[in-house]
Design a protein around this motif. Sequence first.
Motif, mmCIF file in Angstrom:
data_model
loop_
_atom_site.group_PDB
_atom_site.id
_atom_site.type_symbol
_atom_site.label_atom_id
_atom_site.label_comp_id
_atom_site.label_asym_id
_atom_site.label_seq_id
_atom_site.Cartn_x
_atom_site.Cartn_y
_atom_site.Cartn_z
ATOM 1 N N PHE A 34 0.557 -1.232 0.716
ATOM 2 C CA PHE A 34 -0.235 0.196 0.209
ATOM 3 C C PHE A 34 0.534 1.729 0.351
ATOM 4 C CE2 PHE A 34 -3.085 -2.923 1.984
ATOM 5 C CZ PHE A 34 -4.691 -2.647 0.616
ATOM 6 N N LEU A 35 1.453 1.173 0.662
ATOM 7 C CA LEU A 35 3.037 2.780 0.337
ATOM 8 C C LEU A 35 3.293 2.871 -0.151
ATOM 9 C CD1 LEU A 35 4.037 4.402 2.770
ATOM 10 C CD2 LEU A 35 5.952 2.930 2.834
ATOM 11 N N THR A 36 3.742 1.602 -0.987
ATOM 12 C CA THR A 36 4.465 1.604 -2.060
ATOM 13 C C THR A 36 3.426 2.620 -3.636
ATOM 14 O OG1 THR A 36 5.582 -0.181 -1.668
ATOM 15 C CG2 THR A 36 6.116 0.519 -4.511
ATOM 16 N N GLY A 37 2.208 1.041 -3.261
ATOM 17 C CA GLY A 37 1.400 2.051 -4.458
ATOM 18 C C GLY A 37 0.850 3.629 -4.428
ATOM 19 N N ALA A 38 1.110 4.156 -3.025
ATOM 20 C CA ALA A 38 0.514 5.607 -2.984
ATOM 21 C C ALA A 38 0.935 6.464 -2.732
ATOM 22 C CB ALA A 38 0.250 5.357 -0.959
ATOM 23 N N MET A 39 2.761 5.963 -3.683
ATOM 24 C CA MET A 39 3.250 6.678 -4.194
ATOM 25 C C MET A 39 3.110 7.504 -5.296
ATOM 26 S SD MET A 39 6.303 7.120 -1.914
ATOM 27 C CE MET A 39 6.827 5.849 -0.356
ATOM 28 N N PRO A 40 2.676 7.107 -6.176
ATOM 29 C CA PRO A 40 2.464 8.052 -6.919
ATOM 30 C C PRO A 40 1.024 8.911 -6.682
ATOM 31 C CG PRO A 40 2.978 5.337 -8.151
ATOM 32 C CD PRO A 40 2.893 5.943 -6.685
ATOM 33 N N LEU A 41 -0.075 8.532 -6.350
ATOM 34 C CA LEU A 41 -0.440 8.961 -5.626
ATOM 35 C C LEU A 41 -0.586 9.969 -4.954
ATOM 36 C CD1 LEU A 41 -3.615 6.273 -5.171
ATOM 37 C CD2 LEU A 41 -3.318 8.051 -6.838
ATOM 38 N N LEU A 42 0.726 10.330 -4.300
ATOM 39 C CA LEU A 42 1.002 11.733 -3.122
ATOM 40 C C LEU A 42 1.962 12.489 -4.098
ATOM 41 C CD1 LEU A 42 1.994 9.915 0.206
ATOM 42 C CD2 LEU A 42 0.345 11.059 -0.880
ATOM 43 N N VAL A 43 2.416 12.335 -4.927
ATOM 44 C CA VAL A 43 3.066 13.103 -5.896
ATOM 45 C C VAL A 43 3.774 12.570 -7.118
ATOM 46 C CG1 VAL A 43 5.243 13.885 -3.815
ATOM 47 C CG2 VAL A 43 5.609 11.727 -5.326
ATOM 48 N N ASP A 44 4.200 13.535 -8.475
ATOM 49 C CA ASP A 44 4.450 13.010 -9.699
ATOM 50 C C ASP A 44 5.940 12.852 -10.024
ATOM 51 O OD1 ASP A 44 4.383 16.021 -9.463
ATOM 52 O OD2 ASP A 44 2.395 15.790 -11.179
ATOM 53 N N GLY A 45 6.188 13.231 -11.364
ATOM 54 C CA GLY A 45 7.760 13.082 -11.502
ATOM 55 C C GLY A 45 8.882 13.002 -10.946
ATOM 56 N N TYR A 46 9.420 13.347 -11.296
ATOM 57 C CA TYR A 46 10.810 12.844 -9.836
ATOM 58 C C TYR A 46 11.666 12.491 -8.869
ATOM 59 C CZ TYR A 46 12.123 17.409 -9.086
ATOM 60 O OH TYR A 46 11.672 18.863 -8.247
ATOM 61 N N ARG A 47 9.880 13.501 -8.198
ATOM 62 C CA ARG A 47 9.616 13.454 -6.840
ATOM 63 C C ARG A 47 9.283 11.944 -6.392
ATOM 64 N NH1 ARG A 47 7.587 17.721 -8.715
ATOM 65 N NH2 ARG A 47 8.237 19.797 -8.032
ATOM 66 N N MET A 48 8.680 10.670 -7.177
ATOM 67 C CA MET A 48 8.301 10.057 -6.908
ATOM 68 C C MET A 48 9.314 8.819 -6.978
ATOM 69 S SD MET A 48 5.826 6.956 -8.825
ATOM 70 C CE MET A 48 4.764 8.999 -9.790
ATOM 71 N N THR A 49 10.524 9.483 -7.433
ATOM 72 C CA THR A 49 11.633 8.516 -8.250
ATOM 73 C C THR A 49 12.239 8.304 -6.100
ATOM 74 O OG1 THR A 49 11.327 8.920 -9.868
ATOM 75 C CG2 THR A 49 13.753 7.527 -9.112
ATOM 76 N N ILE A 50 11.869 9.895 -6.238
ATOM 77 C CA ILE A 50 13.293 10.047 -4.828
ATOM 78 C C ILE A 50 12.027 9.471 -3.568
ATOM 79 C CG2 ILE A 50 13.751 12.530 -3.010
ATOM 80 C CD1 ILE A 50 13.511 13.919 -4.930
ATOM 81 N N LEU A 51 11.210 9.247 -3.244
ATOM 82 C CA LEU A 51 10.325 9.324 -2.237
ATOM 83 C C LEU A 51 10.144 7.325 -2.221
ATOM 84 C CD1 LEU A 51 7.174 10.633 -2.320
ATOM 85 C CD2 LEU A 51 8.962 11.309 -0.377
ATOM 86 N N TRP A 52 10.583 6.771 -3.470
ATOM 87 C CA TRP A 52 11.072 4.659 -3.524
ATOM 88 C C TRP A 52 12.019 4.706 -3.371
ATOM 89 C CZ3 TRP A 52 7.830 4.722 -8.526
ATOM 90 C CH2 TRP A 52 6.466 4.493 -9.332
ATOM 91 N N SER A 53 13.109 5.573 -3.511
ATOM 92 C CA SER A 53 14.416 5.687 -2.849
ATOM 93 C C SER A 53 14.442 5.031 -1.630
ATOM 94 C CB SER A 53 15.579 7.014 -3.852
ATOM 95 O OG SER A 53 15.704 6.905 -5.325
#
Length: 264
Positions: A34-53
Motif C-alpha cells: 500500500f505504501l509503494t502504491g500510494a507514492m504515485p498518488l502523493l507526488v508525480d515526476g522525479y519526486r516519486m523516484t526520490i520517495l521510492w528510493s
Amino acid sequence: MLTVLYAFVGVTGALRRPEQKCFGPVHVGLAILFLTGAMPLLVDGYRMTILWSAEVVVLVALGCQFRSKALRDAGLVVLLLPVIRTILLDSQITREGYQWLVNSRGLSMPTVVAALYLCAYLYAGIRDRLDATETKNVEGLAALATILLFWVSSAEVWSLVGWQLGLDTWAQHFALSGVWIAFGVAFMAIGMVRDAPPFRFLALAMFAVTALKVLCVDPLLTTSTYVPLIHHRVAPLLLITALLYGLAAWHLVVKREDETEQKL
C-alpha cells in the motif's frame, strides 16, 4: 492509513502470536504494498523516484536491524521501481529551460545512486550474517550505483557545456573526457587504498577508452587547429596513468615486504 493499519497489525500479531509465523509478515507485506502504491498518488515526476528510493533505504535498514530477510528482499523488489523510472522517464529532458543538476535527471538519478550505495553499505555491515546469495548484493548494488553515477555525471556535464553554456560539440567532448579521466583516477585511488586489483584494471580500462576517444574520435569532430591540442591531452593522461601505477606498484611492494618481515 491502510499502510499504518496493516503495519501495526503485522508487528503486533508477530509479537503476540509468534506461533503463527505467516501472520505478521503477510500484513507487513500488505503495508509495504500500500505504501509503494500510494507514492504515485502523493507526488508525480522525479519526486516519486526520490520517495521510492527513500522507502528502499528504510526497508533495507529495518531488515538489517531486525535481521529480517523478508524486509531486505522487499526493499530490493521496490528498488526496481526507482531504477527503472530514473532511466526510462526521468532522464528524458529537453534543452529548453535546462539547469545543471536542477532537472528531473539531475535530481532523481543521484538520489537513486545514494540509495544504492547506502543499501550496499548496510548489507556490508551484516555480511557475516548473510548467506552466499545475499553476500553478492553488496557488490551488485555498488556496481549498479557506480554505473548510474558514471551515466548521470557524463550526461549532466555534456548537457551543461552544450545546452547551458552554449559551447560547441568539441567542447562537450573535451569536458566528457575530463569526466572519464576523473573516474579513472578515482578507481585507481580506490584500488591502491584497498589493494583491489579489479579497481586498478577498471581504471586502466577507463584511461584506455579515454585515450582512444581522444585520438580517434575527437579529431573527426573538429578542425585541424584543435588537433594538436587534442593530442597534447594524451601525454598528461599517459603520465598520470604511469605515475598512479608506479605508486600502486610501490605500495604493493612495501606491503608485501612488511608481511614477509612479520612472518619471519
